[in-house]
Motif scaffolding. Structure first.
Motif, PDB file in Angstrom:
ATOM      1  N   ARG A  64      -9.735 -13.231   4.486  1.00 26.48           N
ATOM      2  CA  ARG A  64     -10.421 -13.941   3.408  1.00 26.48           C
ATOM      3  C   ARG A  64      -9.922 -13.373   2.090  1.00 26.48           C
ATOM      4  NH1 ARG A  64     -13.782 -12.017   6.526  1.00 26.48           N
ATOM      5  NH2 ARG A  64     -14.665 -13.193   8.221  1.00 26.48           N
ATOM      6  N   SER A  65     -10.006 -14.135   1.041  1.00 32.09           N
ATOM      7  CA  SER A  65      -9.448 -13.711  -0.241  1.00 32.09           C
ATOM      8  C   SER A  65     -10.177 -12.523  -0.857  1.00 32.09           C
ATOM      9  CB  SER A  65      -9.494 -14.867  -1.236  1.00 32.09           C
ATOM     10  OG  SER A  65      -8.756 -15.951  -0.736  1.00 32.09           O
ATOM     11  N   ALA A  66     -11.454 -12.394  -0.586  1.00 30.25           N
ATOM     12  CA  ALA A  66     -12.272 -11.400  -1.274  1.00 30.25           C
ATOM     13  C   ALA A  66     -12.427 -10.085  -0.507  1.00 30.25           C
ATOM     14  CB  ALA A  66     -13.650 -11.992  -1.548  1.00 30.25           C
ATOM     15  N   GLU A  67     -11.468  -9.724   0.294  1.00 28.20           N
ATOM     16  CA  GLU A  67     -11.581  -8.468   1.030  1.00 28.20           C
ATOM     17  C   GLU A  67     -10.253  -7.723   1.005  1.00 28.20           C
ATOM     18  OE1 GLU A  67     -10.665  -9.949   5.557  1.00 28.20           O
ATOM     19  OE2 GLU A  67     -12.726  -9.750   4.917  1.00 28.20           O
ATOM     20  N   ARG A  68     -10.243  -6.565   1.637  1.00 24.48           N
ATOM     21  CA  ARG A  68      -8.996  -5.802   1.734  1.00 24.48           C
ATOM     22  C   ARG A  68      -8.044  -6.513   2.694  1.00 24.48           C
ATOM     23  NH1 ARG A  68     -11.415  -0.003   3.069  1.00 24.48           N
ATOM     24  NH2 ARG A  68     -11.961  -1.225   4.873  1.00 24.48           N
ATOM     25  N   PRO A  69      -6.743  -6.307   2.504  1.00 19.80           N
ATOM     26  CA  PRO A  69      -5.801  -6.974   3.412  1.00 19.80           C
ATOM     27  C   PRO A  69      -5.919  -6.428   4.828  1.00 19.80           C
ATOM     28  CG  PRO A  69      -4.640  -5.481   1.936  1.00 19.80           C
ATOM     29  CD  PRO A  69      -6.055  -5.539   1.471  1.00 19.80           C
ATOM     30  N   GLU A  70      -5.798  -7.321   5.809  1.00 20.87           N
ATOM     31  CA  GLU A  70      -5.831  -6.894   7.207  1.00 20.87           C
ATOM     32  C   GLU A  70      -4.570  -6.103   7.540  1.00 20.87           C
ATOM     33  OE1 GLU A  70      -6.465  -8.625  11.688  1.00 20.87           O
ATOM     34  OE2 GLU A  70      -5.995 -10.032  10.088  1.00 20.87           O
ATOM     35  N   PHE A  71      -3.435  -6.566   7.031  1.00 20.95           N
ATOM     36  CA  PHE A  71      -2.157  -5.877   7.231  1.00 20.95           C
ATOM     37  C   PHE A  71      -1.386  -5.866   5.930  1.00 20.95           C
ATOM     38  CE2 PHE A  71      -2.805  -7.417  11.625  1.00 20.95           C
ATOM     39  CZ  PHE A  71      -2.713  -6.198  12.287  1.00 20.95           C
ATOM     40  N   ARG A  72      -0.633  -4.792   5.729  1.00 20.68           N
ATOM     41  CA  ARG A  72       0.338  -4.715   4.644  1.00 20.68           C
ATOM     42  C   ARG A  72       1.687  -4.412   5.272  1.00 20.68           C
ATOM     43  NH1 ARG A  72      -2.769  -0.513   1.757  1.00 20.68           N
ATOM     44  NH2 ARG A  72      -0.841   0.654   2.011  1.00 20.68           N
ATOM     45  N   ILE A  73       2.696  -5.154   4.871  1.00 23.08           N
ATOM     46  CA  ILE A  73       4.064  -4.913   5.315  1.00 23.08           C
ATOM     47  C   ILE A  73       4.797  -4.357   4.102  1.00 23.08           C
ATOM     48  CG2 ILE A  73       6.163  -5.960   6.232  1.00 23.08           C
ATOM     49  CD1 ILE A  73       4.207  -8.231   7.284  1.00 23.08           C
ATOM     50  N   GLU A  74       5.234  -3.100   4.206  1.00 25.15           N
ATOM     51  CA  GLU A  74       5.857  -2.423   3.072  1.00 25.15           C
ATOM     52  C   GLU A  74       7.334  -2.166   3.320  1.00 25.15           C
ATOM     53  OE1 GLU A  74       3.890   1.131   1.893  1.00 25.15           O
ATOM     54  OE2 GLU A  74       2.031   0.084   1.388  1.00 25.15           O
ATOM     55  N   LYS A  75       8.117  -2.390   2.291  1.00 21.26           N
ATOM     56  CA  LYS A  75       9.550  -2.074   2.314  1.00 21.26           C
ATOM     57  C   LYS A  75       9.782  -1.006   1.254  1.00 21.26           C
ATOM     58  CE  LYS A  75      14.080  -4.120   1.382  1.00 21.26           C
ATOM     59  NZ  LYS A  75      14.761  -5.353   0.951  1.00 21.26           N
ATOM     60  N   ARG A  76      10.136   0.203   1.709  1.00 20.02           N
ATOM     61  CA  ARG A  76      10.416   1.321   0.806  1.00 20.02           C
ATOM     62  C   ARG A  76      11.830   1.833   1.075  1.00 20.02           C
ATOM     63  NH1 ARG A  76       6.029   3.313  -1.886  1.00 20.02           N
ATOM     64  NH2 ARG A  76       4.030   2.528  -1.146  1.00 20.02           N
ATOM     65  N   PRO A  77      12.813   1.349   0.322  1.00 20.56           N
ATOM     66  CA  PRO A  77      14.203   1.766   0.561  1.00 20.56           C
ATOM     67  C   PRO A  77      14.436   3.272   0.427  1.00 20.56           C
ATOM     68  CG  PRO A  77      14.142  -0.188  -0.797  1.00 20.56           C
ATOM     69  CD  PRO A  77      12.735   0.285  -0.673  1.00 20.56           C
ATOM     70  N   SER A  78      13.595   3.970  -0.317  1.00 20.87           N
ATOM     71  CA  SER A  78      13.780   5.417  -0.465  1.00 20.87           C
ATOM     72  C   SER A  78      13.559   6.152   0.862  1.00 20.87           C
ATOM     73  CB  SER A  78      12.834   5.969  -1.531  1.00 20.87           C
ATOM     74  OG  SER A  78      11.488   5.763  -1.150  1.00 20.87           O
ATOM     75  N   LEU A  79      12.846   5.543   1.822  1.00 21.65           N
ATOM     76  CA  LEU A  79      12.602   6.156   3.137  1.00 21.65           C
ATOM     77  C   LEU A  79      13.593   5.679   4.195  1.00 21.65           C
ATOM     78  CD1 LEU A  79       8.707   5.966   3.278  1.00 21.65           C
ATOM     79  CD2 LEU A  79      10.139   7.910   2.654  1.00 21.65           C
ATOM     80  N   ARG A  80      14.612   4.963   3.781  1.00 21.72           N
ATOM     81  CA  ARG A  80      15.582   4.372   4.705  1.00 21.72           C
ATOM     82  C   ARG A  80      16.211   5.401   5.635  1.00 21.72           C
ATOM     83  NH1 ARG A  80      18.745   0.964   1.366  1.00 21.72           N
ATOM     84  NH2 ARG A  80      18.667   2.811   0.091  1.00 21.72           N
ATOM     85  N   HIS A  81      16.553   6.574   5.139  1.00 21.37           N
ATOM     86  CA  HIS A  81      17.235   7.576   5.958  1.00 21.37           C
ATOM     87  C   HIS A  81      16.270   8.564   6.601  1.00 21.37           C
ATOM     88  CE1 HIS A  81      20.987   5.980   4.608  1.00 21.37           C
ATOM     89  NE2 HIS A  81      20.681   6.197   3.334  1.00 21.37           N
ATOM     90  N   ARG A  82      14.993   8.444   6.364  1.00 23.96           N
ATOM     91  CA  ARG A  82      14.007   9.362   6.939  1.00 23.96           C
ATOM     92  C   ARG A  82      13.251   8.692   8.076  1.00 23.96           C
ATOM     93  NH1 ARG A  82      11.685  11.740   1.309  1.00 23.96           N
ATOM     94  NH2 ARG A  82      13.618  12.717   0.649  1.00 23.96           N
ATOM     95  N   GLN A  83      12.218   7.934   7.718  1.00 24.98           N
ATOM     96  CA  GLN A  83      11.345   7.328   8.723  1.00 24.98           C
ATOM     97  C   GLN A  83      11.648   5.862   8.948  1.00 24.98           C
ATOM     98  OE1 GLN A  83       7.929   8.028   6.389  1.00 24.98           O
ATOM     99  NE2 GLN A  83       7.640  10.103   7.093  1.00 24.98           N
TER     100      GLN A  83
END
Length: 119
Positions: A64-83
């Motif tokens: 629903r629009s008025a709540e926290r997101p159920e899922f977040r999909i994050e792209k962080r290129p700085s972590l590409r070589h780590r995790q």
């Protein structure tokens, strides 16, 4: 009409400087929006948000629009070589899956979609 005026570059950005904004490329966004569309068709998600910042690009899916997101999909290129640069984050903020490939990170949501459709 034939004059092309380039956008001015920020003073910090120049030769060899890092990008000022992280984003999704066309194939990544297509895969994410395909999953989002199937979850909407199943009646589970109703809204989404995109946050494109300096350190990460984040796709948030809401029941629903008025709540926290159920899922977040994050792209962080700085972590590409780590995790791995991709992360799937749950509603409580816990990291559910992390990896270098988007497909593997989306697998838990895909399985949840199969359960929702099967009900």
């Amino acid at each position: 009409m034939s004059n092309v005026t380039p956008f001015p570059l920020p003073a910090a950005q120049g030769a060899g400087a890092a990008a000022s904004q992280i984003g999704f490329d066309r194939l990544e966004l297509q895969r994410i929006m395909d999953l989002y569309g199937r979850m909407v068709a199943a009646g589970h998600w109703r809204d989404y948000a995109l946050d494109l910042g300096r350190e990460a690009a984040i796709f948030s899916a809401f029941r629903r629009s008025a709540e926290r997101p159920e899922f977040r999909i994050e792209k962080r290129p700085s972590l590409r070589h780590r995790q791995g640069m991709w992360a799937l984050i749950g509603e409580a903020g816990n990291v559910l899956k992390r990896g270098a490939e988007l497909q593997g990170v989306l697998a838990p949501v895909e399985r949840r979609l199969l359960k929702i459709i099967g009900e």
